[in-house]
Design a protein around this motif. Structure first.
Motif, PDB file in Angstrom:
ATOM      1  N   TYR A 182       0.807  -1.218   0.000  1.00 51.19           N
ATOM      2  CA  TYR A 182       0.000   0.000   0.000  1.00 51.19           C
ATOM      3  C   TYR A 182       0.844   1.274   0.000  1.00 51.19           C
ATOM      4  O   TYR A 182       0.323   2.358  -0.247  1.00 51.19           O
ATOM      5  CB  TYR A 182      -0.959   0.025   1.199  1.00 51.19           C
ATOM      6  N   LEU A 190      -1.767  10.772   3.474  1.00 53.05           N
ATOM      7  CA  LEU A 190      -3.069  10.747   2.803  1.00 53.05           C
ATOM      8  C   LEU A 190      -3.029   9.880   1.550  1.00 53.05           C
ATOM      9  O   LEU A 190      -3.975   9.129   1.271  1.00 53.05           O
ATOM     10  CB  LEU A 190      -3.492  12.175   2.438  1.00 53.05           C
ATOM     11  N   LEU A 191      -1.937   9.977   0.808  1.00 56.99           N
ATOM     12  CA  LEU A 191      -1.791   9.164  -0.401  1.00 56.99           C
ATOM     13  C   LEU A 191      -1.747   7.671  -0.060  1.00 56.99           C
ATOM     14  O   LEU A 191      -2.402   6.844  -0.712  1.00 56.99           O
ATOM     15  CB  LEU A 191      -0.516   9.577  -1.141  1.00 56.99           C
ATOM     16  N   LYS A 230      -5.186   6.406   1.138  1.00 50.90           N
ATOM     17  CA  LYS A 230      -6.087   6.227  -0.005  1.00 50.90           C
ATOM     18  C   LYS A 230      -5.735   4.972  -0.786  1.00 50.90           C
ATOM     19  O   LYS A 230      -6.616   4.226  -1.230  1.00 50.90           O
ATOM     20  CB  LYS A 230      -6.017   7.453  -0.910  1.00 50.90           C
ATOM     21  N   GLY A 259      -7.223   2.031   0.672  1.00 49.03           N
ATOM     22  CA  GLY A 259      -8.685   1.994   0.704  1.00 49.03           C
ATOM     23  C   GLY A 259      -9.270   2.209   2.070  1.00 49.03           C
ATOM     24  O   GLY A 259     -10.339   1.692   2.383  1.00 49.03           O
ATOM     25  N   SER A 270      -9.643   5.409   3.672  1.00 50.85           N
ATOM     26  CA  SER A 270      -9.905   6.833   3.915  1.00 50.85           C
ATOM     27  C   SER A 270     -11.102   7.067   4.830  1.00 50.85           C
ATOM     28  O   SER A 270     -11.155   8.082   5.532  1.00 50.85           O
ATOM     29  CB  SER A 270     -10.130   7.559   2.587  1.00 50.85           C
ATOM     30  N   SER A 271     -12.070   6.141   4.819  1.00 49.18           N
ATOM     31  CA  SER A 271     -13.241   6.325   5.676  1.00 49.18           C
ATOM     32  C   SER A 271     -12.928   6.066   7.143  1.00 49.18           C
ATOM     33  O   SER A 271     -13.681   6.489   8.025  1.00 49.18           O
ATOM     34  CB  SER A 271     -14.370   5.390   5.223  1.00 49.18           C
ATOM     35  N   TYR A 289      -2.758   9.746 -11.252  1.00 51.96           N
ATOM     36  CA  TYR A 289      -3.915  10.618 -11.174  1.00 51.96           C
ATOM     37  C   TYR A 289      -4.711  10.613 -12.478  1.00 51.96           C
ATOM     38  O   TYR A 289      -5.844  11.031 -12.512  1.00 51.96           O
ATOM     39  CB  TYR A 289      -3.484  12.040 -10.837  1.00 51.96           C
ATOM     40  N   ASN A 338     -12.864   2.021  -2.387  1.00 53.50           N
ATOM     41  CA  ASN A 338     -12.333   3.284  -1.855  1.00 53.50           C
ATOM     42  C   ASN A 338     -11.201   3.824  -2.707  1.00 53.50           C
ATOM     43  O   ASN A 338     -10.206   4.321  -2.194  1.00 53.50           O
ATOM     44  CB  ASN A 338     -11.867   3.122  -0.408  1.00 53.50           C
ATOM     45  N   ASN A 339     -11.338   3.675  -4.026  1.00 46.95           N
ATOM     46  CA  ASN A 339     -10.326   4.218  -4.936  1.00 46.95           C
ATOM     47  C   ASN A 339      -8.930   3.738  -4.624  1.00 46.95           C
ATOM     48  O   ASN A 339      -7.970   4.484  -4.650  1.00 46.95           O
ATOM     49  CB  ASN A 339     -10.349   5.750  -4.908  1.00 46.95           C
ATOM     50  N   ARG A 340      -8.804   2.457  -4.297  1.00 46.72           N
ATOM     51  CA  ARG A 340      -7.491   1.902  -3.952  1.00 46.72           C
ATOM     52  C   ARG A 340      -6.607   1.856  -5.189  1.00 46.72           C
ATOM     53  O   ARG A 340      -6.991   1.374  -6.231  1.00 46.72           O
ATOM     54  CB  ARG A 340      -7.656   0.505  -3.370  1.00 46.72           C
TER      55      ARG A 340
END
Length: 500
Positions: free
Chosen positions: A167, A270-271, A274, A277, A279-280, A482, A490-492
């Motif tokens: 990750y 943060l990167l 994310k 997955g 972030s929540s 990007y 979660n946009n993993r």
């Protein structure tokens, strides 16, 4: 009944009891703690699960022979005596890692060469051909360990170190190792019962490992491959069943907070969050620890402040004095755990720890200390039913030789001991009664769409992430992430060249 065999799980010094507990919970038999390793018995399924689910293992080895050797010729003959056609073929590649602690063998690479020669010579004599060596991406990885005259030859089932979860997209200076991060969190006993805070979060490793523990998610979810997937007896259906089994995962009803004074560290964290997955579950913001205020909910704090070693800090002692002040006035009713290196730094905190646990961070002999924060005087806190030190913590603190004899707090390990492979040296292997007991998968990865998603369908937008998506990660690069279509769950996102 499935066939059992001996397995070795390697870890960092100080994490052996944590790893042993993980293995016991995983169903391992005959769990025995050694130096930087834990030995146990299990079957093929447990070998796969150990690689996939353990938070505190860095490598899983399967011993194939124990023998004595007093010379290089003894090593050669001991290795050549094995029937290597059961493990290798002439169209496969292999590599040999070696760790040596012996007066007879002064160079570990020389031992590796003798192992290689024995295997190659056997194939030449039998077939007239030989398998090739591949250092970067071998089909079979071997590991030989020599302590005095005792040799242990193993198959490496992990390949790349298990701390490389997959990750981590970016890193900051001197990031904490993922296995060490998970280990110290598990030492606290926290399983997600309250909020989790790291006020000096750096690249977010402690935050992400805490989220995985809180959800009881396997850290292997992010891995692209394991060495055992190239073994002749690899069972892809069994591994897919393990990979897609989410029955032991759990909901996390609290939250994880990370802060850092460095905006670059915040963006990096943060990167990485994310990419995992998560972030929540995790919030990361820019904030100086000196501005830390009392959390609204009950919380645990786990943090790894700078030591003044790999990260330079203008006022190191002042930083630790500030940490103590913030904890005393803005963290009452909670507990804080701090991993650090220098005694004079701990002294500046000005608080009495309830337990000190010796842990090595790389070559540094550190301590992991717990501080139970309460308001008012200790006598009044205890009279109200508060517990400063549990019975288990009292027992551990009473143990003799918890730290090295003649210990110098700042003393580093010798360069030889610093090697993460130096683990089995003091462990005496027992003879094993079971010692002699021993679909198409990789050809088309894209045919996995019919497999069960590894996340529960009611878990946010993660439900469509399947194992076959791992192939998509190979085309992902840092400079174009990007512009790519984000993965689900979660946009993993992943990249191929994961950094340490």
């Amino acid at each position: 009944m499935t066939q059992q065999f001996e397995i070795i799980a390697k870890t960092f010094m100080g994490l052996e009891p944590v790893l042993a507990k993980e293995l016991t919970q995983l169903g391992a038999d005959d769990v025995q703690i050694g130096r930087r390793m834990v030995s146990f018995k299990g079957d093929k399924e447990l070998l796969y699960r150990a690689n996939f689910q353990l938070h505190t293992a860095i490598r899983i080895l399967k011993p194939i022979k124990h023998f004595k050797a007093l010379s290089a010729d003894d090593v050669y003959e001991g290795v050549k005596d094995i029937d290597w056609t059961g493990y290798l073929s002439v169209d496969k590649t292999f590599a040999v890692d070696s760790v040596v602690f012996s007066d007879e063998f002064r160079h570990s690479k020389f031992v590796a060469y003798k192992v290689k020669d024995a295997i190659v010579d056997q194939f030449r004599e039998k077939t007239g051909q030989r398998p090739n060596i591949s250092i970067t991406n071998p089909d079979i990885r071997l590991h030989i360990h020599i302590a005095d005259d005792q040799c242990t030859l193993c198959l490496d089932s992990s390949g790349e170190s298990l701390h490389r979860r997959g990750y981590r997209q970016e890193s900051v200076e001197a990031p904490i190792n993922e296995v060490l991060a998970a280990g110290i969190i598990l030492m606290t006993g926290w399983q997600g019962e309250c909020d989790f805070i790291d006020p000096m979060c750096g690249s977010g490793t402690l935050l992400i490992e805490a989220a995985l523990i809180a959800h009881n998610m396997a850290p292997g979810l992010f891995r692209k491959e394991y060495a055992f997937e190239k073994w002749p007896d690899f069972d892809p259906e069994l591994f897919d069943e393990i990979y897609n089994d989410d029955s032991k995962e759990r909901e996390f009803h609290h939250h994880i907070y990370g802060y850092d004074v460095d905006i670059k560290a915040v963006n990096t964290a943060l990167l990485n969050v994310k990419a995992a997955g998560l972030s929540s579950d995790i919030t990361v913001t820019e904030r100086d620890f000196k501005d830390f205020t009392q959390p609204k909910e009950k919380s645990i704090m786990v943090t790894n402040p700078p030591y003044g070693e790999r990260i330079s800090t203008p006022d190191l002692l002042g930083t630790y004095k500030m940490i103590g002040e913030r904890l005393k006035h803005q963290f009452t009713g909670n507990e804080a755990w701090i991993l650090s290196y220098r005694e004079e730094c701990f002294a500046q905190i000005g608080l009495k720890p309830s337990i000190k646990i010796p842990v090595f961070n790389g070559s540094l002999e550190c301590e992991f200390r717990k501080y139970q924060m309460f308001d008012g005087k200790m006598r009044e806190f205890r009279e109200e039913g508060g517990v400063v030190k549990t019975e288990e913590e009292k027992r551990q603190m009473a143990e003799k030789r918890r730290f090295k004899q003649n210990r110098e707090f700042k003393k580093r390990l010798d360069e030889e001991q610093e090697n993460a492979e130096a683990d089995i040296r003091s462990f005496k292997f027992r003879s094993l009664e079971h010692k002699e007991q021993k679909k198409e998968f990789r050809s088309d990865r894209n045919n996995r769409d019919d497999r069960k998603p590894f996340r529960r369908d009611d878990r946010d937008d993660r439900k469509s992430y399947k194992r076959n998506d791992r192939d998509d990660r190979r085309s992902f690069r840092k400079d174009d992430r990007y512009g790519q279509k984000p993965f689900k769950k979660n946009n993993r996102r992943f990249r191929d060249d994961d950094e340490d």
